[in-house]
Design a protein around this motif. Structure first.
Motif, PDB file in Angstrom:
ATOM      1  N   ASP A  37       0.863  -1.195   0.001  1.00  0.00           N
ATOM      2  CA  ASP A  37      -0.007   0.142  -0.127  1.00  0.00           C
ATOM      3  C   ASP A  37       0.769   1.422  -0.008  1.00  0.00           C
ATOM      4  OD1 ASP A  37      -2.312  -1.194  -0.045  1.00  0.00           O
ATOM      5  OD2 ASP A  37      -2.467  -1.728   2.116  1.00  0.00           O
ATOM      6  N   VAL A  38       1.853   1.440  -0.714  1.00  0.00           N
ATOM      7  CA  VAL A  38       2.638   2.484  -1.011  1.00  0.00           C
ATOM      8  C   VAL A  38       1.768   3.712  -1.743  1.00  0.00           C
ATOM      9  CG1 VAL A  38       4.685   3.389  -2.111  1.00  0.00           C
ATOM     10  CG2 VAL A  38       4.745   1.347  -1.130  1.00  0.00           C
ATOM     11  N   SER A  39       1.565   4.785  -1.063  1.00  0.00           N
ATOM     12  CA  SER A  39       0.855   5.799  -1.647  1.00  0.00           C
ATOM     13  C   SER A  39       1.507   6.823  -2.305  1.00  0.00           C
ATOM     14  CB  SER A  39       0.339   6.641  -0.419  1.00  0.00           C
ATOM     15  OG  SER A  39      -0.974   5.954   0.283  1.00  0.00           O
ATOM     16  N   VAL A  40       1.117   7.050  -3.636  1.00  0.00           N
ATOM     17  CA  VAL A  40       1.779   8.121  -4.474  1.00  0.00           C
ATOM     18  C   VAL A  40       0.614   8.874  -5.085  1.00  0.00           C
ATOM     19  CG1 VAL A  40       3.826   6.714  -5.105  1.00  0.00           C
ATOM     20  CG2 VAL A  40       1.784   6.556  -6.670  1.00  0.00           C
ATOM     21  N   GLY A  41       0.941  10.221  -5.202  1.00  0.00           N
ATOM     22  CA  GLY A  41       0.049  11.199  -5.943  1.00  0.00           C
ATOM     23  C   GLY A  41       0.037  10.976  -7.383  1.00  0.00           C
ATOM     24  N   ALA A  42      -0.963  11.656  -7.885  1.00  0.00           N
ATOM     25  CA  ALA A  42      -1.310  11.705  -9.391  1.00  0.00           C
ATOM     26  C   ALA A  42       0.037  12.023 -10.086  1.00  0.00           C
ATOM     27  CB  ALA A  42      -2.363  12.349  -9.605  1.00  0.00           C
ATOM     28  N   ASP A  43       0.798  13.162  -9.458  1.00  0.00           N
ATOM     29  CA  ASP A  43       1.872  13.470  -9.856  1.00  0.00           C
ATOM     30  C   ASP A  43       3.299  12.506 -10.314  1.00  0.00           C
ATOM     31  OD1 ASP A  43       2.437  13.610  -7.358  1.00  0.00           O
ATOM     32  OD2 ASP A  43       3.214  15.535  -7.323  1.00  0.00           O
ATOM     33  N   ALA A  44       2.674  11.503  -9.660  1.00  0.00           N
ATOM     34  CA  ALA A  44       3.875  10.315  -9.685  1.00  0.00           C
ATOM     35  C   ALA A  44       3.844   9.645 -11.047  1.00  0.00           C
ATOM     36  CB  ALA A  44       3.939   9.336  -8.553  1.00  0.00           C
ATOM     37  N   VAL A  45       2.707   9.643 -11.630  1.00  0.00           N
ATOM     38  CA  VAL A  45       2.472   8.974 -12.969  1.00  0.00           C
ATOM     39  C   VAL A  45       3.465   9.436 -13.746  1.00  0.00           C
ATOM     40  CG1 VAL A  45       0.960   8.549 -14.868  1.00  0.00           C
ATOM     41  CG2 VAL A  45       0.156   8.443 -12.443  1.00  0.00           C
ATOM     42  N   LEU A  46       4.310   8.560 -14.671  1.00  0.00           N
ATOM     43  CA  LEU A  46       5.336   9.076 -15.692  1.00  0.00           C
ATOM     44  C   LEU A  46       4.640   8.492 -16.840  1.00  0.00           C
ATOM     45  CD1 LEU A  46       8.467  10.089 -16.063  1.00  0.00           C
ATOM     46  CD2 LEU A  46       9.032   7.487 -16.094  1.00  0.00           C
ATOM     47  N   GLY A  47       4.445   9.779 -17.797  1.00  0.00           N
ATOM     48  CA  GLY A  47       3.625   9.331 -18.944  1.00  0.00           C
ATOM     49  C   GLY A  47       2.242   9.258 -18.946  1.00  0.00           C
ATOM     50  N   SER A  48       1.723   8.305 -19.771  1.00  0.00           N
ATOM     51  CA  SER A  48       0.195   8.188 -19.443  1.00  0.00           C
ATOM     52  C   SER A  48      -0.421   6.943 -18.941  1.00  0.00           C
ATOM     53  CB  SER A  48      -0.567   8.427 -20.705  1.00  0.00           C
ATOM     54  OG  SER A  48       0.344   7.786 -21.796  1.00  0.00           O
ATOM     55  N   VAL A  49      -1.541   7.068 -18.138  1.00  0.00           N
ATOM     56  CA  VAL A  49      -2.184   5.843 -17.283  1.00  0.00           C
ATOM     57  C   VAL A  49      -2.274   4.705 -18.461  1.00  0.00           C
ATOM     58  CG1 VAL A  49      -3.866   5.090 -16.071  1.00  0.00           C
ATOM     59  CG2 VAL A  49      -2.761   7.301 -15.408  1.00  0.00           C
ATOM     60  N   ASP A  50      -2.080   3.462 -17.982  1.00  0.00           N
ATOM     61  CA  ASP A  50      -2.399   2.335 -19.032  1.00  0.00           C
ATOM     62  C   ASP A  50      -1.662   2.047 -20.222  1.00  0.00           C
ATOM     63  OD1 ASP A  50      -4.006   1.209 -17.102  1.00  0.00           O
ATOM     64  OD2 ASP A  50      -6.178   1.885 -18.018  1.00  0.00           O
ATOM     65  N   GLN A  51      -0.674   3.320 -20.655  1.00  0.00           N
ATOM     66  CA  GLN A  51      -0.111   3.112 -22.072  1.00  0.00           C
ATOM     67  C   GLN A  51       1.215   3.242 -21.627  1.00  0.00           C
ATOM     68  OE1 GLN A  51      -2.242   2.877 -24.617  1.00  0.00           O
ATOM     69  NE2 GLN A  51      -3.836   2.950 -23.096  1.00  0.00           N
ATOM     70  N   GLY A  52       1.751   2.824 -20.772  1.00  0.00           N
ATOM     71  CA  GLY A  52       3.182   2.791 -20.245  1.00  0.00           C
ATOM     72  C   GLY A  52       4.038   1.671 -21.025  1.00  0.00           C
ATOM     73  N   GLY A  53       3.272   0.716 -21.505  1.00  0.00           N
ATOM     74  CA  GLY A  53       3.976  -0.354 -22.083  1.00  0.00           C
ATOM     75  C   GLY A  53       5.190  -0.072 -23.165  1.00  0.00           C
ATOM     76  N   ALA A  54       4.732   0.840 -24.168  1.00  0.00           N
ATOM     77  CA  ALA A  54       5.756   0.992 -25.158  1.00  0.00           C
ATOM     78  C   ALA A  54       6.821   1.944 -24.904  1.00  0.00           C
ATOM     79  CB  ALA A  54       4.977   1.869 -26.212  1.00  0.00           C
ATOM     80  N   VAL A  55       6.548   2.996 -23.922  1.00  0.00           N
ATOM     81  CA  VAL A  55       7.570   3.875 -23.470  1.00  0.00           C
ATOM     82  C   VAL A  55       8.698   2.815 -22.633  1.00  0.00           C
ATOM     83  CG1 VAL A  55       6.816   4.731 -21.355  1.00  0.00           C
ATOM     84  CG2 VAL A  55       8.183   5.810 -22.606  1.00  0.00           C
ATOM     85  N   LEU A  56       8.000   1.917 -21.601  1.00  0.00           N
ATOM     86  CA  LEU A  56       8.836   0.932 -21.041  1.00  0.00           C
ATOM     87  C   LEU A  56       9.918   0.288 -21.876  1.00  0.00           C
ATOM     88  CD1 LEU A  56       9.593  -0.273 -18.415  1.00  0.00           C
ATOM     89  CD2 LEU A  56       7.904  -1.958 -18.627  1.00  0.00           C
ATOM     90  N   GLU A  57       9.316  -0.164 -23.101  1.00  0.00           N
ATOM     91  CA  GLU A  57      10.416  -0.870 -23.832  1.00  0.00           C
ATOM     92  C   GLU A  57      11.345   0.142 -24.342  1.00  0.00           C
ATOM     93  OE1 GLU A  57      10.980  -3.981 -25.364  1.00  0.00           O
ATOM     94  OE2 GLU A  57       9.780  -4.655 -23.612  1.00  0.00           O
ATOM     95  N   SER A  58      10.958   1.255 -24.781  1.00  0.00           N
ATOM     96  CA  SER A  58      12.185   2.386 -25.094  1.00  0.00           C
ATOM     97  C   SER A  58      13.182   2.641 -24.152  1.00  0.00           C
ATOM     98  CB  SER A  58      11.491   3.608 -25.624  1.00  0.00           C
ATOM     99  OG  SER A  58      10.635   3.340 -26.822  1.00  0.00           O
ATOM    100  N   ILE A  59      12.693   2.548 -22.942  1.00  0.00           N
ATOM    101  CA  ILE A  59      13.468   2.917 -21.752  1.00  0.00           C
ATOM    102  C   ILE A  59      14.204   1.709 -21.604  1.00  0.00           C
ATOM    103  CG2 ILE A  59      13.874   3.101 -19.171  1.00  0.00           C
ATOM    104  CD1 ILE A  59      10.820   4.188 -19.317  1.00  0.00           C
ATOM    105  N   LEU A  60      13.760   0.364 -21.486  1.00  0.00           N
ATOM    106  CA  LEU A  60      14.616  -0.861 -21.556  1.00  0.00           C
ATOM    107  C   LEU A  60      15.598  -0.856 -22.726  1.00  0.00           C
ATOM    108  CD1 LEU A  60      11.814  -3.145 -20.308  1.00  0.00           C
ATOM    109  CD2 LEU A  60      13.727  -2.326 -19.040  1.00  0.00           C
ATOM    110  N   ASP A  61      15.201  -0.553 -23.786  1.00  0.00           N
ATOM    111  CA  ASP A  61      16.278  -0.586 -24.956  1.00  0.00           C
ATOM    112  C   ASP A  61      17.332   0.212 -24.609  1.00  0.00           C
ATOM    113  OD1 ASP A  61      15.295  -2.587 -26.640  1.00  0.00           O
ATOM    114  OD2 ASP A  61      13.905  -1.042 -27.733  1.00  0.00           O
ATOM    115  N   ARG A  62      17.151   1.393 -24.029  1.00  0.00           N
ATOM    116  CA  ARG A  62      18.492   2.259 -23.708  1.00  0.00           C
ATOM    117  C   ARG A  62      19.147   1.578 -22.678  1.00  0.00           C
ATOM    118  NH1 ARG A  62      14.890   4.534 -26.415  1.00  0.00           N
ATOM    119  NH2 ARG A  62      15.409   6.459 -27.624  1.00  0.00           N
ATOM    120  N   ALA A  63      18.475   0.900 -21.775  1.00  0.00           N
ATOM    121  CA  ALA A  63      19.292   0.220 -20.527  1.00  0.00           C
ATOM    122  C   ALA A  63      20.134  -0.870 -21.229  1.00  0.00           C
ATOM    123  CB  ALA A  63      18.364  -0.304 -19.665  1.00  0.00           C
TER     124      ALA A  63
END
Lengths: 377, 401
Positions: free
Chosen positions: A213-239
């Motif tokens: 139950d770790v609480s975070v505010g709405a401002d903690a969302v990086l990018g858009s809700v439910d649509q993080g899969g594609a950008v996650l792949e881009s981040i992982l590719d850089r990694a």
């Protein structure tokens, strides 16, 4: 070696001499044997930041130099040579996440601190024994205007030291679904987050994270809700490209040390490097290293140029670097014989880091499968 | 900076010149036709091909960087690159090729005397004279310096006796560049580099039939063949250095083999695999083990192509020759052979055809390519020799002998 600008050459040479003077392999031994808090030397990390390496990806207006991924790769190659333990790579991955998906406030909050080495970042994706970004199940449920996070993340690099953790969580769908993944920025000291330091073969800082139950505010969302899969792949590719650069340097060093030994060790009255059976194995390693270098540099370059085949090239680079270092680290032990089995010799340290790096962000078989999928078969 | 800009604009004006000339002189009927391959294969060009060969020969653009005084194009490396780009753009292939262009010409330009260069280079430039290579012998393969073909000093000429093997295209060749023994008491220092007119009495050429059914190679016999002294290139007993230099040109040319095969026309390997083996419900190749190996091969081919590009970029940027060059032959050969083996495996029984209507032309070519390709790791310095070279020259390991 890629064709470098004057600035890149200077930075690489600076990295070479810093590593030789301040961070030889004995530095890693010291970190290991002293039981350093987060498995790196804070003084070394400060120096890394002072030299500007933590800001290589960060644009000038946020306090970095904005030189890009190929330049970062040059530095990682050098630090990889001596197995330098530092949160440079993890922080670069968190930086990539902010650059790809962060809003202005998020960038202003974190990027200047990253550039100065005043904060450490990392990414938490995997939840089991294998890299599997498609299987994310850590749950983020709506709670007022913010979210509550519950679940587990495993083997998070620099997870215990990180001030900021980019957490991939599920806000919709079920594990395996393309949609429903959201990225969150979670402070390392968030209430309800437990970090368990792991003792691993490579003596580096990894942690398992438990979210209750770790609480975070709405401002903690990086990018858009439910649509993080594609950008996650881009981040992982850089990694993947970045760690492949570290692996290239480490594999090249494993090879150089082994080659030196072939030129000095005498048996049967001659230097063992005169034996053709060993020469051809050395030639094979050299060949693989040259091919790996091409793949790694091409992947880093593609990211910098925003080319359309970044994903395939990053999988190619990670798979190739994994296979090559796997071979070279094994040959390093074998060709050194008994001395290579001793803790006093460095061969074991390279072997241990090799396997951890191979598994990070997907191993060779993961990336071959992904490459095939990307190519449509 | 200003100098750089000036050079750029000069290059662009050359691009315009090249484009105009090609538009006027390249016969569109030859788009994407590999004319040079046909010429070295013993075919005398006719019609448009003849015209194209004559025009390119006269312009010297089949050998763009060779000096103008011998009929070459006299272009800088940058200009030659622009010319190639422009030719590539319209699907024009150079009609001037063969061993003269790839290996012998560059070597003669370095080591030949004035008379030799004036006599031979212009005829390579126009494609008028075809050359073959007299290097290997039955008892001198990988150990080339063990060659025994004897050239005895007879005052104004050498008398040559012996046998060469794997002389590609000897049946069509007008001249042969040849390594011969001029001193029996020393190994490497007893070898000379001579040029032999293939019409000289005493030369006999026999075809060798290979496992692929083709006969691209010959055996060449020399019996009391008189070779004028002026056909000696470089110093007497100094042929080994020249011969090795020529091999560097040869290996540089052979390197691309794997890459170009990877870009063969027709179906891609993965498409072929889908067609013959089928896919599962998610579109993946149905045979998972084969899928893994196809992928591993395609990634290796990509790594090889990237390495070719990197070596090119590095050598362009005046960093000197790239260390990567030494791995090209072995890496390229592996890619080519793996591809041929996978193609055969994908085709199954249909890949085993020798000839006849039960097999498609693509299937027959696959079988012949597979067999012919076994030579890639043998010729031009076998893979074992390449590994010796890497170990000795690049890695600095001592000679195992």
């Amino acid at each position: 070696m890629a064709v470098l600008t004057e600035e890149q050459t200077m930075l690489r040479d600076a990295a070479k001499s810093w590593v030789a003077e301040k961070s030889p392999v004995t530095a890693l031994r010291k970190v290991r044997d002293s039981g350093a808090d987060h498995a790196f030397d804070p003084a070394a990390w400060r120096e890394i930041a002072e030299m500007g390496w933590a800001g290589i990806l960060i644009p000038e207006n946020y306090g970095g130099s904005g030189l890009g991924y190929l330049t970062l790769g040059l530095v990682l190659e050098e630090t990889g040579r001596t197995l330098t333990a530092s949160p440079l790579l993890s922080t670069a991955v968190a930086t990539s996440a902010l650059l790809l998906a962060g809003n202005d406030t998020q960038k202003e909050t974190w990027l200047p601190k990253f550039a100065e080495g005043k904060a450490i970042g990392t990414i938490a994706v995997d939840e089991g024994a294998h890299h599997a970004p498609e299987k994310i199940s850590l749950k983020a449920t709506k709670d007022g205007s913010g979210y509550k996070l519950s679940g587990k993340k495993s083997f998070v690099a620099d997870g215990s030291a990180a001030d900021l953790i980019v957490v991939a969580a599920r806000t919709g769908g079920k594990p395996g679904d393309a949609n429903g993944v959201t990225l969150f920025l979670v402070p390392g000291n968030a209430a309800g987050l437990t970090r368990e330091k792991l003792k691993t073969v490579d003596s580096r800082g990894h942690a398992n994270l438990a979210f209750k139950d770790v609480s975070v505010g709405a401002d903690a969302v990086l990018g858009s809700v439910d649509q993080g899969g594609a950008v996650l792949e881009s981040i992982l590719d850089r990694a993947r490209a970045a760690i492949a650069a570290e692996m290239l340097g480490a594999a090249a060093q494993s090879f150089d040390v082994t080659l030196d030994y072939l030129k000095t060790r005498v048996q049967f009255g001659q230097v063992i490097g005169t034996f053709q059976a060993l020469q051809h194995r050395a030639a094979k390693m050299f060949t693989d290293l040259e091919l790996t270098r091409s793949c790694v540099e091409a992947a880093l370059n593609a990211i910098d140029k925003n080319a359309n085949d970044v994903a395939a090239l990053c999988s190619l680079a990670k798979a190739h670097a994994s296979d090559t270092w796997h071979l070279v680290s094994n040959e390093m032990v074998q060709m050194h014989g008994g001395i290579g089995m001793t803790d006093a010799h460095d061969a074991g340290l390279y072997l241990k880091r090799a396997r951890v790096a191979e598994a990070a962000f997907g191993g060779a078989s993961y990336h071959r499968d992904r490459y095939a999928r990307l190519m449509g078969y | 900076m200003a100098a750089l800009e000036a050079r750029e604009s000069e290059l662009e004006s050359f691009r315009g010149e090249a484009r105009d000339w090609l538009a006027k002189n390249f016969p569109p009927s030859l788009k994407d036709v590999d004319v040079a391959m046909q010429v070295t294969g013993g075919w005398k060009p006719t019609g448009d091909a003849k015209l194209w060969a004559e025009r390119m020969g006269a312009k010297g653009w089949g050998t763009p960087t060779w000096p103008k005084q011998y009929g070459g194009g006299g272009l800088s490396k940058e200009q030659a690159r622009v010319l190639l780009q422009e030719m590539g753009r319209i699907g024009a292939r150079s009609p001037i090729g063969g061993m003269g262009v790839m290996m012998f010409g560059p070597t003669l330009l370095e080591y030949g005397n004035e008379e030799q260069k004036s006599q031979h280079i212009p005829k390579i430039v126009t494609g008028e004279i075809r050359w073959c290579q007299g290097y290997s012998e039955p008892n001198a393969g990988s150990d080339l310096a063990a060659l025994q073909t004897r050239a005895e000093d007879k005052g104004d000429h050498f008398l040559v006796n012996g046998q060469k093997i794997w002389t590609s295209g000897a049946q069509y060749a007008d001249w042969c560049f040849c390594l011969v023994r001029t001193d029996k008491t020393r190994k490497h220092e007893g070898i000379s580099f001579v040029l032999i007119d293939m019409r000289t009495p005493g030369i006999e050429v026999r075809l060798i039939k290979l496992i692929s059914g083709n006969s691209p190679f010959c055996e060449t016999f020399f019996t009391d063949v008189k070779v004028p002294k002026e056909n000696l290139v470089g110093p007497l007993n100094g042929g080994w250095t020249i011969g090795k230099r020529l091999l560097q040109f040869e290996r540089a040319g052979l390197g691309g083999g794997g890459g170009s095969q990877g870009r063969m026309e027709g179906r891609s390997l993965e498409q072929m695999a889908k067609d013959y083996v089928g896919t599962d419900e998610r579109g993946r190749l149905a045979d998972t083990d084969l899928r893994g190996r196809v992928t591993q091969h395609l990634m290796e081919a990509r790594a090889f192509t990237l390495t070719l590009q990197r070596a090119q970029a590095e050598s362009k940027s005046n960093q000197g020759p790239s260390a990567a060059t030494s791995i090209m032959k072995n890496a390229g050969a592996k890619v080519a052979q793996d591809r041929a083996e996978l193609t055969l495996e994908i085709m199954g029984h249909q890949g085993m055809g020798w000839e006849g209507d039960a097999f498609t032309p693509e299937e027959i070519v696959a079988a012949r390519t597979w067999l012919g390709g076994k030579a890639v790791t043998i010729y031009g310095g076998s893979s074992e020799i390449q590994n010796n070279i890497i170990a000795k020259r690049i890695l600095g390991l001592l000679d195992h002998q």
